[in-house]
Enzyme design. Sequence first.
Site, PDB file in Angstrom:
ATOM      1  N   GLY A  15      12.677  62.822   8.829  1.00  0.00           N
ATOM      2  CA  GLY A  15      13.193  64.188   8.869  1.00  0.00           C
ATOM      3  C   GLY A  15      12.273  65.143   9.616  1.00  0.00           C
ATOM      4  CB  CYS A 131       8.987  76.881   4.957  1.00  0.00           C
ATOM      5  SG  CYS A 131      10.766  77.016   4.769  1.00  0.00           S
ATOM      6  CD  GLN A 158      13.695  82.353   5.332  1.00  0.00           C
ATOM      7  OE1 GLN A 158      13.618  83.148   4.413  1.00  0.00           O
ATOM      8  NE2 GLN A 158      13.910  81.062   5.133  1.00  0.00           N
ATOM      9  CB  SER A 161      13.195  73.936  12.135  1.00  0.00           C
ATOM     10  OG  SER A 161      12.280  75.007  12.083  1.00  0.00           O
ATOM     11  N   GLY A 162      14.129  75.518   9.227  1.00  0.00           N
ATOM     12  CA  GLY A 162      13.975  75.620   7.775  1.00  0.00           C
ATOM     13  C   GLY A 162      15.063  74.842   7.056  1.00  0.00           C
ATOM     14  CG  HIS A 245      10.356  80.535   8.284  1.00  0.00           C
ATOM     15  ND1 HIS A 245      11.319  80.040   9.137  1.00  0.00           N
ATOM     16  CD2 HIS A 245      10.508  79.855   7.110  1.00  0.00           C
ATOM     17  CE1 HIS A 245      12.008  79.091   8.500  1.00  0.00           C
ATOM     18  NE2 HIS A 245      11.543  78.965   7.280  1.00  0.00           N
ATOM     19  CG  ASN A 317       9.864  76.623   9.889  1.00  0.00           C
ATOM     20  OD1 ASN A 317       9.649  77.163  10.984  1.00  0.00           O
ATOM     21  ND2 ASN A 317      10.781  75.706   9.720  1.00  0.00           N
TER      22      ASN A 317
HETATM   23  N1  NAP Z   1      12.251  72.379   7.089  1.00  0.00           N
HETATM   24  C1  NAP Z   1      11.351  73.196   6.540  1.00  0.00           C
HETATM   25  O1  NAP Z   1      10.883  74.186   7.141  1.00  0.00           O
HETATM   26  C2  NAP Z   1      10.871  72.919   5.142  1.00  0.00           C
HETATM   27  C3  NAP Z   1       9.768  73.610   4.689  1.00  0.00           C
HETATM   28  C4  NAP Z   1       9.303  73.396   3.382  1.00  0.00           C
HETATM   29  C5  NAP Z   1       9.955  72.481   2.606  1.00  0.00           C
HETATM   30  N2  NAP Z   1      11.041  71.809   3.080  1.00  0.00           N
HETATM   31  C6  NAP Z   1      11.655  70.807   2.214  1.00  0.00           C
HETATM   32  O2  NAP Z   1      11.261  69.530   2.703  1.00  0.00           O
HETATM   33  C7  NAP Z   1      12.294  68.573   2.456  1.00  0.00           C
HETATM   34  C8  NAP Z   1      12.693  67.895   3.754  1.00  0.00           C
HETATM   35  O3  NAP Z   1      13.224  68.872   4.607  1.00  0.00           O
HETATM   36  P1  NAP Z   1      13.527  68.598   6.155  1.00  0.00           P
HETATM   37  O4  NAP Z   1      13.657  69.960   6.714  1.00  0.00           O
HETATM   38  O5  NAP Z   1      12.556  67.652   6.739  1.00  0.00           O
HETATM   39  O6  NAP Z   1      14.974  67.893   6.074  1.00  0.00           O
HETATM   40  P2  NAP Z   1      15.683  66.871   7.108  1.00  0.00           P
HETATM   41  O7  NAP Z   1      15.213  67.103   8.491  1.00  0.00           O
HETATM   42  O8  NAP Z   1      17.126  66.962   6.813  1.00  0.00           O
HETATM   43  O9  NAP Z   1      15.139  65.437   6.651  1.00  0.00           O
HETATM   44  C9  NAP Z   1      15.505  64.867   5.415  1.00  0.00           C
HETATM   45  C10 NAP Z   1      14.765  63.565   5.208  1.00  0.00           C
HETATM   46  O10 NAP Z   1      15.070  63.106   3.895  1.00  0.00           O
HETATM   47  C11 NAP Z   1      15.587  61.790   3.964  1.00  0.00           C
HETATM   48  N3  NAP Z   1      16.600  61.585   2.931  1.00  0.00           N
HETATM   49  C12 NAP Z   1      17.693  62.331   2.688  1.00  0.00           C
HETATM   50  N4  NAP Z   1      18.403  61.802   1.665  1.00  0.00           N
HETATM   51  C13 NAP Z   1      17.735  60.695   1.274  1.00  0.00           C
HETATM   52  C14 NAP Z   1      17.960  59.704   0.282  1.00  0.00           C
HETATM   53  N5  NAP Z   1      19.009  59.746  -0.545  1.00  0.00           N
HETATM   54  N6  NAP Z   1      17.067  58.693   0.174  1.00  0.00           N
HETATM   55  C15 NAP Z   1      15.981  58.627   0.970  1.00  0.00           C
HETATM   56  N7  NAP Z   1      15.714  59.533   1.946  1.00  0.00           N
HETATM   57  C16 NAP Z   1      16.596  60.556   2.082  1.00  0.00           C
HETATM   58  C17 NAP Z   1      16.210  61.702   5.343  1.00  0.00           C
HETATM   59  O11 NAP Z   1      16.308  60.331   5.698  1.00  0.00           O
HETATM   60  P3  NAP Z   1      17.436  59.797   6.709  1.00  0.00           P
HETATM   61  O12 NAP Z   1      16.906  60.132   8.083  1.00  0.00           O
HETATM   62  O13 NAP Z   1      17.479  58.350   6.430  1.00  0.00           O
HETATM   63  O14 NAP Z   1      18.711  60.515   6.398  1.00  0.00           O
HETATM   64  C18 NAP Z   1      15.186  62.466   6.172  1.00  0.00           C
HETATM   65  O15 NAP Z   1      14.078  61.651   6.458  1.00  0.00           O
HETATM   66  C19 NAP Z   1      13.417  69.339   1.750  1.00  0.00           C
HETATM   67  O16 NAP Z   1      13.255  69.206   0.363  1.00  0.00           O
HETATM   68  C20 NAP Z   1      13.172  70.769   2.178  1.00  0.00           C
HETATM   69  O17 NAP Z   1      13.684  71.703   1.253  1.00  0.00           O
HETATM   70  C21 NAP Z   1      11.499  71.981   4.334  1.00  0.00           C
END
Ligand code: NAP
Length: 342
Positions: A15, A131, A158, A161-162, A245, A317
């Site tokens: 992700g 974030c 924001q 990519s958040g 952000h 973020n």
């Molecule tokens: N983006 C930000 O700025 C940010 C900042 C702070 C915190 N966060 C938090 O960090 C986390 C990840 O966010 P992201 O932005 O990186 O999301 P993302 O780009 O959508 O990536 C999600 C990741 O989780 C995996 N995943 C989803 N469902 C799954 C399951 N059932 N079993 C195993 N793996 C699974 C996905 O794997 P696949 O590729 O196999 O689907 C992918 O690797 C979230 O909880 C989010 O709230 C994000």
Amino acid sequence: MSKKQIAVAVVGATGAVGEVLLRVLEQRQFPVSRLKPLASTRSVGKTVRFQGAEIGVEVACPEAFEGVDLVFFAATGGLSRELAPEAVKRGAVVIDKSSTWRMDKQVPLVVPEINSDALAKHRGIIANPNCTTTGLVMALEPIRRAAGLKSLVVTTLQAVSGSGTPGIEELEAQLAARQGGGAPPPPEVFGSPIACNVLPLCDAFMDDGYSTEERKLLDETRKILELPALDLAMTCVRVPVPVGHSATVLVETETRLSPDAAREALAAFPGIRVVDDPGSGAYPTAVDVEGSDEVLVGRVRKDYRSDRLWLWEVSDNLRKGAATNAVQIAEALLERGRSLSS
Ligand SMILES: NC(=O)c1ccc[n+]([C@@H]2O[C@H](COP(=O)([O-])OP(=O)(O)OC[C@H]3O[C@@H](n4cnc5c(N)ncnc54)[C@H](OP(=O)(O)O)[C@@H]3O)[C@@H](O)[C@H]2O)c1
């Protein structure tokens, strides 16, 4: 703990946050003996690059944590709820980036520059803030140390990519459709078109008219700063920016703080860089901060009608807002000499 080599698993390694996390582990030379990238069944057959090697992605499941010392969770909240206790049961420490554990009283919510002492109480799971919260509290802590905090009015702007990789892809698809003259695909990640638009909603609305993101900002800021009654009014806004952000903040301090004294306090704080020279047109922007671990602060000025201070804060973020902060937490555990077991 001595600098032994550590077996690390990353749940969500494919992700947006997970990919940046791998780069941050490399860049900061975190002592990884073995990396286990984990994701969903959708990623079976994929590889991630780490320290020059291509490593096969495995499916996240309880057994995947056998022999692992440290697990970063960067997937979904539901998965963290289900699997983080399984990792802890197998002797690993979990650093979780979802919102699942952040407000749990047993779980420290940590920005190392501010409250790494809270790590002493961890019972296996440590939460990484939202974030938006991370950049905000980084900018607030030096002000708090200099003059105390009484009240805040915050508006965030924001990046897409958040909302992870799907958020980035949605903006790109809508921009491409606009440029090609075709019909934009219907919005899925965001409730309305995000290309060339500004949405007064991040995440989802609650019954009281606030968004879940706004509630997280309020609760997490109070918890990290240990100011449970902090007066904080906020609006979280989504803007068509890929990464970074921003937030505009109106701060009322306990004792009067001049803009110069505020800039001085901010500049002396680790992880903050003041970019604030209206005379030469210098102020921080999201583009400036992309790929950086610094929190940039500028536009520090006195409110016209009160002693309150305005400031403008920007952070990446995916890095300080997520991956870098998580790796800093792991580094802080090592520095504190705590075993990476709960
Ligand atoms: N983006 C930000 O700025 C940010 C900042 C702070 C915190 N966060 C938090 O960090 C986390 C990840 O966010 P992201 O932005 O990186 O999301 P993302 O780009 O959508 O990536 C999600 C990741 O989780 C995996 N995943 C989803 N469902 C799954 C399951 N059932 N079993 C195993 N793996 C699974 C996905 O794997 P696949 O590729 O196999 O689907 C992918 O690797 C979230 O909880 C989010 O709230 C994000």
